[in-house]
Design an enzyme around this catalytic site. Structure first.
Site, PDB file in Angstrom:
ATOM      1  N   ASN A  80      -1.932  -0.072   7.171  1.00  0.00           N
ATOM      2  CA  ASN A  80      -1.622  -1.468   7.641  1.00  0.00           C
ATOM      3  C   ASN A  80      -0.754  -1.982   6.466  1.00  0.00           C
ATOM      4  O   ASN A  80      -0.611  -3.287   6.287  1.00  0.00           O
ATOM      5  CB  ASN A  80      -2.527  -2.599   8.096  1.00  0.00           C
ATOM      6  CG  ASN A  80      -3.797  -2.555   7.051  1.00  0.00           C
ATOM      7  OD1 ASN A  80      -3.682  -1.994   5.900  1.00  0.00           O
ATOM      8  ND2 ASN A  80      -4.642  -3.167   7.196  1.00  0.00           N
ATOM      9  N   TYR A 118     -12.254  -2.712  -3.742  1.00  0.00           N
ATOM     10  CA  TYR A 118     -12.711  -2.933  -2.219  1.00  0.00           C
ATOM     11  C   TYR A 118     -14.603  -2.769  -2.245  1.00  0.00           C
ATOM     12  O   TYR A 118     -15.067  -2.442  -1.245  1.00  0.00           O
ATOM     13  CB  TYR A 118     -12.277  -1.656  -1.532  1.00  0.00           C
ATOM     14  CG  TYR A 118     -10.866  -1.926  -0.964  1.00  0.00           C
ATOM     15  CD1 TYR A 118     -10.636  -3.197  -0.098  1.00  0.00           C
ATOM     16  CD2 TYR A 118      -9.726  -1.208  -1.015  1.00  0.00           C
ATOM     17  CE1 TYR A 118      -9.317  -3.401   0.457  1.00  0.00           C
ATOM     18  CE2 TYR A 118      -8.626  -1.228  -0.789  1.00  0.00           C
ATOM     19  CZ  TYR A 118      -8.107  -2.292   0.025  1.00  0.00           C
ATOM     20  OH  TYR A 118      -6.944  -2.835   0.542  1.00  0.00           O
ATOM     21  N   HIS A 156      -1.955  -5.478   1.442  1.00  0.00           N
ATOM     22  CA  HIS A 156      -3.164  -6.164   1.069  1.00  0.00           C
ATOM     23  C   HIS A 156      -2.662  -7.816   0.603  1.00  0.00           C
ATOM     24  O   HIS A 156      -1.741  -7.893  -0.408  1.00  0.00           O
ATOM     25  CB  HIS A 156      -3.787  -5.551   0.022  1.00  0.00           C
ATOM     26  CG  HIS A 156      -5.044  -6.384  -0.370  1.00  0.00           C
ATOM     27  ND1 HIS A 156      -6.189  -6.556  -0.008  1.00  0.00           N
ATOM     28  CD2 HIS A 156      -4.761  -6.988  -1.634  1.00  0.00           C
ATOM     29  CE1 HIS A 156      -7.007  -7.290  -0.675  1.00  0.00           C
ATOM     30  NE2 HIS A 156      -6.170  -7.774  -1.840  1.00  0.00           N
ATOM     31  N   LYS A 188       0.838  -1.224  -0.131  1.00  0.00           N
ATOM     32  CA  LYS A 188      -0.011  -0.156  -0.165  1.00  0.00           C
ATOM     33  C   LYS A 188       0.979   1.140  -0.042  1.00  0.00           C
ATOM     34  O   LYS A 188       2.107   1.066   0.205  1.00  0.00           O
ATOM     35  CB  LYS A 188      -1.073  -0.127   1.357  1.00  0.00           C
ATOM     36  CG  LYS A 188      -1.944  -1.348   1.163  1.00  0.00           C
ATOM     37  CD  LYS A 188      -2.810  -1.355   2.352  1.00  0.00           C
ATOM     38  CE  LYS A 188      -3.920  -2.523   2.267  1.00  0.00           C
ATOM     39  NZ  LYS A 188      -4.866  -2.351   3.511  1.00  0.00           N
ATOM     40  N   GLU A 246      -9.282 -10.393  -8.162  1.00  0.00           N
ATOM     41  CA  GLU A 246      -8.362  -9.258  -7.925  1.00  0.00           C
ATOM     42  C   GLU A 246      -7.094  -9.436  -8.690  1.00  0.00           C
ATOM     43  O   GLU A 246      -6.623  -8.212  -9.575  1.00  0.00           O
ATOM     44  CB  GLU A 246      -7.765  -9.208  -6.485  1.00  0.00           C
ATOM     45  CG  GLU A 246      -8.795  -8.953  -5.391  1.00  0.00           C
ATOM     46  CD  GLU A 246      -8.367  -9.235  -4.219  1.00  0.00           C
ATOM     47  OE1 GLU A 246      -7.369  -9.444  -3.797  1.00  0.00           O
ATOM     48  OE2 GLU A 246      -9.110  -8.979  -3.019  1.00  0.00           O
TER      49      GLU A 246
HETATM   50  P1  ADP Z   1      -7.732  -7.236   5.319  1.00  0.00           P
HETATM   51  O1  ADP Z   1      -6.863  -6.228   4.567  1.00  0.00           O
HETATM   52  O2  ADP Z   1      -6.811  -7.638   6.230  1.00  0.00           O
HETATM   53  O3  ADP Z   1      -8.191  -8.292   4.249  1.00  0.00           O
HETATM   54  P2  ADP Z   1     -10.430  -6.084   5.240  1.00  0.00           P
HETATM   55  O4  ADP Z   1     -10.799  -6.584   3.864  1.00  0.00           O
HETATM   56  O5  ADP Z   1     -11.485  -6.355   6.184  1.00  0.00           O
HETATM   57  O6  ADP Z   1      -8.949  -6.632   5.715  1.00  0.00           O
HETATM   58  O7  ADP Z   1     -10.198  -4.485   5.076  1.00  0.00           O
HETATM   59  C1  ADP Z   1      -9.476  -4.052   4.031  1.00  0.00           C
HETATM   60  C2  ADP Z   1      -8.628  -2.951   4.447  1.00  0.00           C
HETATM   61  O8  ADP Z   1      -9.817  -1.791   5.099  1.00  0.00           O
HETATM   62  C3  ADP Z   1      -7.800  -3.066   5.636  1.00  0.00           C
HETATM   63  O9  ADP Z   1      -6.627  -3.814   5.256  1.00  0.00           O
HETATM   64  C4  ADP Z   1      -7.489  -1.704   6.238  1.00  0.00           C
HETATM   65  O10 ADP Z   1      -6.648  -0.949   5.250  1.00  0.00           O
HETATM   66  C5  ADP Z   1      -8.879  -1.139   5.907  1.00  0.00           C
HETATM   67  N1  ADP Z   1      -9.799  -1.257   7.300  1.00  0.00           N
HETATM   68  C6  ADP Z   1     -10.246  -2.441   7.770  1.00  0.00           C
HETATM   69  N2  ADP Z   1     -10.988  -2.062   8.803  1.00  0.00           N
HETATM   70  C7  ADP Z   1     -10.705  -0.924   9.180  1.00  0.00           C
HETATM   71  C8  ADP Z   1     -11.175   0.203   9.967  1.00  0.00           C
HETATM   72  N3  ADP Z   1     -11.878  -0.124  11.108  1.00  0.00           N
HETATM   73  N4  ADP Z   1     -10.713   1.376  10.002  1.00  0.00           N
HETATM   74  C9  ADP Z   1      -9.908   2.098   8.981  1.00  0.00           C
HETATM   75  N5  ADP Z   1      -9.727   1.158   7.870  1.00  0.00           N
HETATM   76  C10 ADP Z   1      -9.964   0.010   7.929  1.00  0.00           C
END
Ligand code: ADP
Length: 182
Positions: A145, A82, A148, A42, A159
């Protein structure tokens, strides 16, 4: 002359091999080794110069890189990527974050790569990610974070086709594979 197995024929002057030395295994034909996942570093991961570190982890694990590019993702692409989260309160922030700078999009291949890559990445919330995972080692907040990874084989396929054209993926023979798989 090159044999079908990829091994060179021994020159006629070579001493015969002792029978205890086995020939290397034939090329792998195991199902599952061709599984692919979509990984994206990211914008925060790129800005924080974590590209090499992250690529290194997947390489050293034994997975095979079959596609890679640095790009500024469009809002349209990110909204599609997303789309399942569009009802979530953080969706707008997430799309803005992901479009705030270039990302490194990659496709990695190997046995059980979707699940293992998720283990290497850690939990969505870095605070719950164990040390040794990418999120556990390199970030603190869920909204930054760094990486992805597809969460299932089906999402990976979706994807990969969203981010890559078929001609951007390269099939190549990984010489290390016979030392990685049984
Ligand atoms: P992952 O990336 O671990 O598969 P998700 O698909 O649930 O997780 O979420 C996609 C992305 O959305 C996360 O990696 C993170 O960047 C963001 N995200 C998820 N939950 C939150 C939150 N509560 N607040 C802000 N950003 C979030």
């Amino acid at each position: 002359m090159v044999e079908p197995s990829g091994l060179r024929e021994a020159p006629s002057t070579a001493r015969p091999r002792p029978s205890s030395i086995k020939s290397p295994a034939p090329p792998l034909a195991r199902s599952g080794v061709a599984e692919r996942t979509f990984i994206a570093i990211k914008p925060d991961g790129v800005q924080r110069h974590l590209v090499g570190e992250i690529v290194r982890r997947f390489e050293r694990k034994g997975f095979k890189l079959v596609g890679m590019k640095l790009l500024q993702a469009s809002e349209e692409l990110l909204k599609e990527h997303y789309s399942e989260l569009r009802e979530r309160p953080f969706y707008g922030r997430l799309v803005k974050y992901m479009s705030s700078g270039p990302v490194v999009a990659m496709v990695w291949q190997g046995l059980d790569v979707v699940r293992m890559a998720r283990t290497m990445i850690g939990e969505t919330n870095p605070a719950e990610s164990r040390p040794g995972t990418i999120r556990g080692d390199f970030c603190i907040e869920v909204g930054k974070n760094v990486i992805h990874g597809s969460d299932s084989v089906e999402s990976a396929q979706k994807e990969i086709s969203l981010w890559f054209r078929p001609d951007e993926l390269t099939c190549w023979e990984d010489a290390a594979e016979r030392w990685i798989y049984e």
